[in-house]
Design a protein around this motif. Structure first.
Motif, short mmCIF file in Angstrom:
data_model
loop_
_atom_site.label_atom_id
_atom_site.label_comp_id
_atom_site.label_asym_id
_atom_site.label_seq_id
_atom_site.Cartn_x
_atom_site.Cartn_y
_atom_site.Cartn_z
N VAL A 229 13.32 0.06 6.53
CA VAL A 229 12.90 -1.06 7.62
C VAL A 229 11.24 -1.29 7.48
CG1 VAL A 229 12.51 -1.43 10.22
CG2 VAL A 229 14.61 -0.22 9.42
N LEU A 230 11.10 -2.56 7.12
CA LEU A 230 9.74 -2.95 6.94
C LEU A 230 9.00 -2.76 7.94
CD1 LEU A 230 7.77 -4.28 4.58
CD2 LEU A 230 8.37 -6.51 5.87
N ASP A 231 7.71 -2.27 8.08
CA ASP A 231 6.62 -1.98 8.95
C ASP A 231 6.38 -3.59 9.44
OD1 ASP A 231 4.55 -1.53 10.62
OD2 ASP A 231 4.04 0.23 9.65
N PRO A 232 6.68 -3.90 10.78
CA PRO A 232 6.25 -5.31 11.16
C PRO A 232 4.75 -5.63 11.02
CG PRO A 232 7.54 -4.06 12.97
CD PRO A 232 7.28 -2.99 11.81
N TYR A 233 3.95 -4.76 10.75
CA TYR A 233 2.41 -4.86 10.50
C TYR A 233 2.36 -6.06 9.42
CZ TYR A 233 -1.98 -4.26 7.78
OH TYR A 233 -3.19 -4.62 7.40
N PHE A 234 3.23 -5.86 8.55
CA PHE A 234 3.14 -6.95 7.34
C PHE A 234 3.56 -8.41 7.88
CE2 PHE A 234 3.94 -2.82 5.21
CZ PHE A 234 2.59 -2.81 4.52
N MET A 235 4.49 -8.49 8.76
CA MET A 235 4.74 -9.89 9.40
C MET A 235 3.88 -10.26 10.09
SD MET A 235 7.01 -12.32 9.63
CE MET A 235 8.78 -11.78 9.20
N GLN A 236 3.14 -9.39 11.01
CA GLN A 236 1.97 -9.77 11.65
C GLN A 236 0.82 -10.19 10.94
OE1 GLN A 236 -1.13 -8.05 12.55
NE2 GLN A 236 -1.87 -9.20 14.24
N GLN A 237 0.32 -9.39 9.75
CA GLN A 237 -0.72 -9.88 8.99
C GLN A 237 -0.34 -11.01 8.19
OE1 GLN A 237 -3.94 -8.15 8.40
NE2 GLN A 237 -3.22 -7.89 10.33
N THR A 238 0.91 -11.53 7.53
CA THR A 238 1.18 -12.59 7.23
C THR A 238 1.00 -13.88 8.02
OG1 THR A 238 3.06 -11.55 5.53
CG2 THR A 238 2.88 -13.92 5.79
N ALA A 239 1.42 -13.50 9.29
CA ALA A 239 1.17 -14.79 10.30
C ALA A 239 -0.03 -15.17 10.72
CB ALA A 239 2.37 -14.37 11.44
N ASN A 240 -0.63 -13.90 11.04
CA ASN A 240 -2.01 -14.05 11.81
C ASN A 240 -3.18 -14.40 10.59
OD1 ASN A 240 -3.90 -14.09 13.76
ND2 ASN A 240 -4.27 -11.92 13.32
N LYS A 241 -3.03 -13.64 9.49
CA LYS A 241 -4.12 -13.79 8.48
C LYS A 241 -3.93 -14.89 7.40
CE LYS A 241 -6.47 -10.57 10.58
NZ LYS A 241 -7.71 -10.73 11.18
N LEU A 242 -2.78 -14.77 7.02
CA LEU A 242 -2.45 -15.68 6.01
C LEU A 242 -2.16 -17.18 6.25
CD1 LEU A 242 -2.45 -15.63 2.90
CD2 LEU A 242 0.12 -14.93 2.79
N LEU A 243 -1.37 -17.30 7.42
CA LEU A 243 -0.85 -18.48 8.06
C LEU A 243 -1.74 -18.91 9.03
CD1 LEU A 243 3.03 -18.06 7.31
CD2 LEU A 243 1.39 -19.76 6.07
N GLN A 244 -2.62 -18.09 9.85
CA GLN A 244 -2.90 -18.51 11.01
C GLN A 244 -2.15 -19.01 12.10
OE1 GLN A 244 -4.78 -20.02 8.06
NE2 GLN A 244 -5.75 -17.78 7.73
N PHE A 245 -1.26 -18.65 12.13
CA PHE A 245 -0.43 -18.82 13.26
C PHE A 245 -0.44 -18.07 14.58
CE2 PHE A 245 3.63 -19.49 10.48
CZ PHE A 245 3.33 -20.71 10.30
N PRO A 246 -0.56 -18.70 15.75
CA PRO A 246 -0.88 -17.73 17.03
C PRO A 246 0.51 -16.89 17.38
CG PRO A 246 0.12 -19.94 17.63
CD PRO A 246 -0.30 -20.02 16.08
N LEU A 247 0.03 -15.52 17.56
CA LEU A 247 1.14 -14.65 17.63
C LEU A 247 1.97 -14.96 19.02
CD1 LEU A 247 -0.40 -11.36 16.15
CD2 LEU A 247 0.84 -13.15 15.02
N ALA A 248 1.32 -15.45 19.78
CA ALA A 248 1.73 -15.70 21.33
C ALA A 248 1.39 -16.98 21.70
CB ALA A 248 1.31 -14.77 22.36
#
Length: 333
Positions: A229-248
């Motif tokens: 099970v991939l650590d959700p940390y990587f999805m969070q960092q991909t969205a927030n740091k790499l794509l600058q998506f708002p998490l909420a």
């Protein structure tokens, strides 16, 4: 007679030199075919330094990619976000899943490497007719996505698979068909129902169909010891740091998630010393006929209601390429 032998010996280096030059030109031509020579392929490209500070990303080489059972017992796993960016609210499901899998690491022979070479094989049409299969098979780590087939496409995509990143809707009912015996099946949980699906599979419980945008397999023939099970940390960092998506996202804002492809690239950047990619990119939105995958017949029309911002992901990959963090194995737009 002796004089003739001496002349033969003197002339011997000439055909050898011709053979060496021919071999060099041949290999250079192959690399050029994949667009590698245009990237100034040399020994500096082969160094395992992993430097791309200009991106201002928090990328640290790590061997911890997957959630472990001990995270919930001997250490407090702090998570302020629910899935897919954290585990808040899904702790009990994860306890059940991780208790069944019992394995949480990468293979030892890969962990022990001082320099890990990795390739992320995307599902894009761009990899078709590239004959990259043999090159892909030579990497230490080969990451594939979702249910992308291998059999019948080996010439272009190879047949080695170290990690297969997937979620229930993209799972193949028989993972052994297009993976190797030791391939790790890495679940990316987007929602609690994804963990529930895996729990029901692992414990052979009654399957619940609700909660999915596409019916996942009710029978899944994967081995529990190969599940991670991939650590959700990587999805969070991909969205927030790499794509600058708002998490909420605020009310009225589109709620986008990274694709498994871009997520896999970010995982590789954290784990590997050298990251190459192939099969990434979508045809222009105006092109309604070209397939988007190297297999099947889906076109851009199928992306109409997609929760992914493929244009933004394309720009993110361009930044990674320009910085030298990743390199394509073939020509691309």
């Amino acid at each position: 007679m002796l004089q003739g032998k001496v002349w033969c010996l003197r002339l011997l280096p000439i055909p050898l030199l011709i053979i060496i030059l021919a071999a060099y030109n041949s290999s250079y031509g192959v690399l050029g075919r994949y667009g590698i020579v245009s990237q100034s392929w040399n020994t500096t490209k082969m160094e395992c330094n992993g430097k791309w500070e200009s991106l201002n990303l928090k990328i640290n080489k790590t061997t911890k990619l997957f959630l472990k059972l001990e995270d919930f017992f001997w250490r407090k796993y702090v998570s302020q976000q629910p899935l897919p960016y954290g585990i808040k609210g899904s702790e009990l499901l994860l306890l059940k899943v991780l208790s069944a899998t019992k394995s949480y690491d990468m293979p030892a022979h890969i962990e022990s490497l001082e320099c890990r070479t990795c390739v992320v094989v995307g599902n894009g049409f761009a990899i078709k007719n590239t004959s990259l299969g043999r090159i892909i098979n030579n990497y230490d780590v080969v990451i594939r996505l979702n249910d992308a087939p291998v059999r019948g496409y080996e010439e272009d995509v190879g047949n080695k698979t170290t990690l297969r990143i997937f979620y229930p809707e993209s799972a193949s009912s028989n993972p052994r068909l297009h993976n190797e015996e030791d391939t790790l099946m890495v679940l990316v949980p987007f929602k609690p129902d994804d963990l529930r699906w895996l729990k029901e599979i692992l414990y052979d419980e009654k399957r619940v169909r609700k909660g999915f945008w596409k019916p996942p397999p009710l029978i899944w023939l994967g081995q529990s010891s190969k599940v991670r099970v991939l650590d959700p940390y990587f999805m969070q960092q991909t969205a927030n740091k790499l794509l600058q998506f708002p998490l909420a996202p605020k009310k009225g804002q589109n709620h986008f998630h990274p694709t498994t492809g871009l997520l896999a690239v970010f995982v590789a950047l954290n784990y590997c010393d050298m990251v190459h990619i192939a099969g990434f990119g979508y045809p222009p939105k105006s092109d309604k006929r070209q397939p988007i995958h190297y297999y099947g017949y889906h076109t851009m029309k199928s992306m109409k209601n997609s929760p992914h911002d493929v244009s933004r992901e394309g720009r993110a990959l361009k930044r990674l390429e320009d910085s030298g963090a990743v390199m394509y194995l073939h020509r691309h737009l």
